[in-house]
Design an enzyme around this catalytic site. Structure first.
Site, PDB file in Angstrom:
ATOM      1  N   GLU A   1       0.835  -1.203   0.000  1.00 41.48           N
ATOM      2  CA  GLU A   1       0.000   0.000   0.000  1.00 41.48           C
ATOM      3  C   GLU A   1       0.867   1.249   0.000  1.00 41.48           C
ATOM      4  OE1 GLU A   1      -3.638  -1.928   2.608  1.00 41.48           O
ATOM      5  OE2 GLU A   1      -2.421  -0.394   3.542  1.00 41.48           O
TER       6      GLU A   1
ATOM      7  N   CYS B 290       3.348   8.534   1.022  1.00 36.40           N
ATOM      8  CA  CYS B 290       3.934   7.624   2.000  1.00 36.40           C
ATOM      9  C   CYS B 290       4.055   6.272   1.303  1.00 36.40           C
ATOM     10  CB  CYS B 290       2.999   7.568   3.204  1.00 36.40           C
ATOM     11  SG  CYS B 290       3.495   6.346   4.433  1.00 36.40           S
TER      12      CYS B 290
ATOM     13  N   CYS C 256       7.063  -6.483   7.232  1.00 32.81           N
ATOM     14  CA  CYS C 256       8.182  -5.876   7.937  1.00 32.81           C
ATOM     15  C   CYS C 256       8.707  -6.872   8.965  1.00 32.81           C
ATOM     16  CB  CYS C 256       7.728  -4.594   8.654  1.00 32.81           C
ATOM     17  SG  CYS C 256       9.087  -3.657   9.421  1.00 32.81           S
TER      18      CYS C 256
ATOM     19  N   CYS D  22       7.340  -4.402  15.669  1.00 29.54           N
ATOM     20  CA  CYS D  22       6.868  -3.476  16.715  1.00 29.54           C
ATOM     21  C   CYS D  22       5.404  -3.842  17.036  1.00 29.54           C
ATOM     22  CB  CYS D  22       6.967  -2.030  16.237  1.00 29.54           C
ATOM     23  SG  CYS D  22       8.659  -1.565  15.809  1.00 29.54           S
TER      24      CYS D  22
ATOM     25  N   CYS E   3       2.233  -1.877  15.672  1.00 35.45           N
ATOM     26  CA  CYS E   3       2.177  -1.559  14.243  1.00 35.45           C
ATOM     27  C   CYS E   3       1.569  -2.738  13.483  1.00 35.45           C
ATOM     28  CB  CYS E   3       3.591  -1.286  13.735  1.00 35.45           C
ATOM     29  SG  CYS E   3       3.689  -1.071  11.944  1.00 35.45           S
TER      30      CYS E   3
ATOM     31  N   SER F  14      12.386   6.821   7.403  1.00 37.06           N
ATOM     32  CA  SER F  14      12.101   6.536   8.814  1.00 37.06           C
ATOM     33  C   SER F  14      12.685   5.174   9.163  1.00 37.06           C
ATOM     34  CB  SER F  14      10.580   6.542   9.006  1.00 37.06           C
ATOM     35  OG  SER F  14      10.242   6.359  10.362  1.00 37.06           O
TER      36      SER F  14
ATOM     37  N   LEU G 181      11.581   6.393  17.855  1.00 35.93           N
ATOM     38  CA  LEU G 181      12.101   6.137  19.202  1.00 35.93           C
ATOM     39  C   LEU G 181      11.019   5.534  20.107  1.00 35.93           C
ATOM     40  CD1 LEU G 181      14.920   6.483  20.426  1.00 35.93           C
ATOM     41  CD2 LEU G 181      14.074   8.527  21.553  1.00 35.93           C
TER      42      LEU G 181
ATOM     43  N   CYS H 283      -0.168   6.015   9.700  1.00 40.87           N
ATOM     44  CA  CYS H 283       1.066   5.350  10.127  1.00 40.87           C
ATOM     45  C   CYS H 283       0.767   4.088  10.912  1.00 40.87           C
ATOM     46  CB  CYS H 283       1.874   6.274  11.031  1.00 40.87           C
ATOM     47  SG  CYS H 283       3.054   7.248  10.134  1.00 40.87           S
TER      48      CYS H 283
HETATM   49  N1  SAH Z   1      10.092   0.919   9.646  1.00 38.23           N
HETATM   50  C1  SAH Z   1      10.047   2.348   9.677  1.00 38.23           C
HETATM   51  C2  SAH Z   1       8.817   2.923   9.008  1.00 38.23           C
HETATM   52  C3  SAH Z   1       7.583   2.493   9.711  1.00 38.23           C
HETATM   53  S1  SAH Z   1       6.099   3.432   9.658  1.00 38.23           S
HETATM   54  C4  SAH Z   1      10.080   2.818  11.116  1.00 38.23           C
HETATM   55  O1  SAH Z   1       9.790   2.023  11.992  1.00 38.23           O
HETATM   56  O2  SAH Z   1      10.430   3.963  11.361  1.00 38.23           O
HETATM   57  C5  SAH Z   1       6.471   5.046  10.136  1.00 38.23           C
HETATM   58  C6  SAH Z   1       6.187   5.416  11.569  1.00 38.23           C
HETATM   59  O3  SAH Z   1       4.892   5.021  12.028  1.00 38.23           O
HETATM   60  C7  SAH Z   1       7.168   4.796  12.526  1.00 38.23           C
HETATM   61  O4  SAH Z   1       7.604   5.797  13.410  1.00 38.23           O
HETATM   62  C8  SAH Z   1       6.316   3.795  13.257  1.00 38.23           C
HETATM   63  O5  SAH Z   1       6.831   3.467  14.520  1.00 38.23           O
HETATM   64  C9  SAH Z   1       5.016   4.529  13.334  1.00 38.23           C
HETATM   65  N2  SAH Z   1       3.881   3.685  13.678  1.00 38.23           N
HETATM   66  C10 SAH Z   1       3.765   2.357  13.512  1.00 38.23           C
HETATM   67  N3  SAH Z   1       2.586   1.928  13.955  1.00 38.23           N
HETATM   68  C11 SAH Z   1       1.917   3.006  14.401  1.00 38.23           C
HETATM   69  C12 SAH Z   1       0.632   3.208  14.956  1.00 38.23           C
HETATM   70  N4  SAH Z   1      -0.213   2.188  15.123  1.00 38.23           N
HETATM   71  N5  SAH Z   1       0.284   4.456  15.289  1.00 38.23           N
HETATM   72  C13 SAH Z   1       1.116   5.492  15.090  1.00 38.23           C
HETATM   73  N6  SAH Z   1       2.341   5.381  14.568  1.00 38.23           N
HETATM   74  C14 SAH Z   1       2.742   4.132  14.220  1.00 38.23           C
END
Ligand code: SAH
Length: 402
Positions: free
Chosen positions: A136, A149, A156, A160, A163, A249, A273, A394
């Site tokens: 997507e 985006c 991935c 996390c 996510c 990111s 972070l 995100c």
């Molecule tokens: N792998 C990269 C890009 C991921 S998406 C990374 O981790 O940075 C971009 C951002 O969205 C990251 O900061 C990620 O932590 C954040 N993110 C992921 N899940 C989320 C959620 N459910 N709500 C808000 N931000 C989220």
């Protein structure tokens, strides 16, 4: 406390451009905290012009038995004119056009679904790749910029827990051309006037690209940097966008952050972070067990020192998890300990994902978190959550199980 746009409005339109097939999940769900750093090897996507630099394109065209200058003509059609149909390539003799298009401009991303939100100003596209995998991307139109985006991997491996993509595991890396093609398709969408919100409806160009869709771009380093080169190379070799409009990111893959700094590309690095202390970050961002909070912040600071580009710190505010005032202060203190003026913080209200018990912080708690950071002199801007009602915000991209 947001100095950005108001957040989501109801879904404005849903259109289906092709039937949606149920994909086969190609990777097992990861166990808690389990990391996948190397992508499984799968069938490679077909080679595409956008995988190649200009010299390689010329060589590829000649290897097909055509004149080398055809490479530039193809590049002009693809990157500069955003041509959608081979019939428009009238400077290529019909006899060779089909061969060149089949070999160097194969269709890599087939749109399967388009969802619009925010009165048509946010458009999420779901694409099927050559092997059936789904990815997507999300296009967001603002008064003075258009941001896309994009995804860099199918799924991935960073796992996390908040996510949606992270819960699906890593299916495979995307190729350079598959990454670039998301930007090209978005540019065509804009040109066709299919994204609302411009001044008098005039089409704009894509001005910003953020690697915040599916995947960890720095774990697919070569393809991601290749895509960045194609996006920034001047037309007709590339899309001619400014590197300053690009944000990569990362969860904090420290060696790759240093490598990226050394590329000399003036893009923005964002570090996800989400916690200033190792105990909590080990849980929220499992890669922290490999590179700690301090190591990740040090690498972000080195990125600033080498490139002069201010780094962003991403911080998803999760109710009762990481949103305490003392954590805002610990974060601000750790950032200030490295220096001033090198960083800004982007708190993001958590976008809830299916099945998760976590939710966004209360607005008052969010305001206090921001206030404490600002009181320490750390520039802080709450990020908007555009597209959350189409699962396009995100952390909500999970096409593999859509
Ligand atoms: N792998 C990269 C890009 C991921 S998406 C990374 O981790 O940075 C971009 C951002 O969205 C990251 O900061 C990620 O932590 C954040 N993110 C992921 N899940 C989320 C959620 N459910 N709500 C808000 N931000 C989220």
């Amino acid at each position: 406390m947001s100095d950005v746009e108001p957040t989501t409005a109801p879904i404005a339109a849903i259109s289906t451009s092709a039937p949606v097939a149920m994909p086969t999940p190609s990777s097992a769900r990861p166990k808690r905290g389990e990391l996948t750093l190397a992508a499984p090897r799968g069938g490679k996507p077909p080679q595409h012009l956008a995988d190649l630099d200009p010299a390689e394109r010329k060589a590829a065209v000649e290897a097909l038995g055509h004149k080398g200058f055809r490479a530039k003509q193809l590049s002009t059609h693809y990157f500069e004119r955003l041509v959608e149909s081979p019939q428009e390539m009238s400077d290529l003799p019909k006899a060779i056009r089909d061969d060149l298009v089949a070999k160097l401009l194969p269709q890599l991303l087939t749109p399967v679904r388009t969802l619009a939100a925010d009165n048509g100003k946010t458009v999420k596209s779901v694409y099927r790749l050559h092997d059936g995998a789904l990815v997507e991307s999300v296009l967001m139109r603002y008064p003075k910029r258009v941001t896309i985006c994009i995804s860099s991997q199918v799924g991935c491996g960073m796992n996390c827990p908040f996510c949606a993509t992270g819960q699906e595991g890593l299916t495979r890396n995307m190729s350079t051309a598959e990454i670039v093609e998301q930007v090209v398709q978005a540019a065509r969408l804009l040109r066709r006037g299919e994204v609302a919100g411009g001044a008098e409806g005039a089409p704009l160009r894509v001005s910003n690209v953020v690697f915040m869709g599916m995947g960890e771009a720095l774990a697919n380093y070569g393809a991601a940097v290749g895509a960045i080169r194609r996006i920034t190379d001047p037309a007709p070799d590339g899309l001619g966008m400014s590197a300053r409009g690009i944000t990569v990111s990362t969860v904090g893959l420290v060696p790759a952050m240093d490598k990226l700094a050394a590329e000399g590309i003036p893009l923005t690095l964002a570090l996800s972070l989400h916690a200033p202390d190792d105990k909590l970050r080990n849980e929220l961002v499992p890669i922290n067990t490999r590179w700690s909070v301090d190591e990740a912040i040090d690498a972000a600071y080195r990125y600033f020192q080498v490139t002069g580009r201010r780094v962003s710190i991403e911080y998803a505010l999760i109710r009762g998890m990481n949103d305490q005032g003392w954590r805002a202060e610990l974060l601000g203190t750790k950032l200030n300990a490295r220096g001033r003026g090198w960083v800004h913080v982007n708190p993001i209200p958590l976008n809830p994902t299916p099945g998760s018990r976590w939710t966004a912080s209360d607005p008052g708690v969010e305001r206090e978190f921001v206030r404490r950071l600002r009181a320490l002199g750390v520039p802080t801007t709450v990020r908007d959550t555009r597209g959350s009602d189409i699962d396009g915000a995100c952390g909500q991209l999970a096409a593999a199980t859509a």
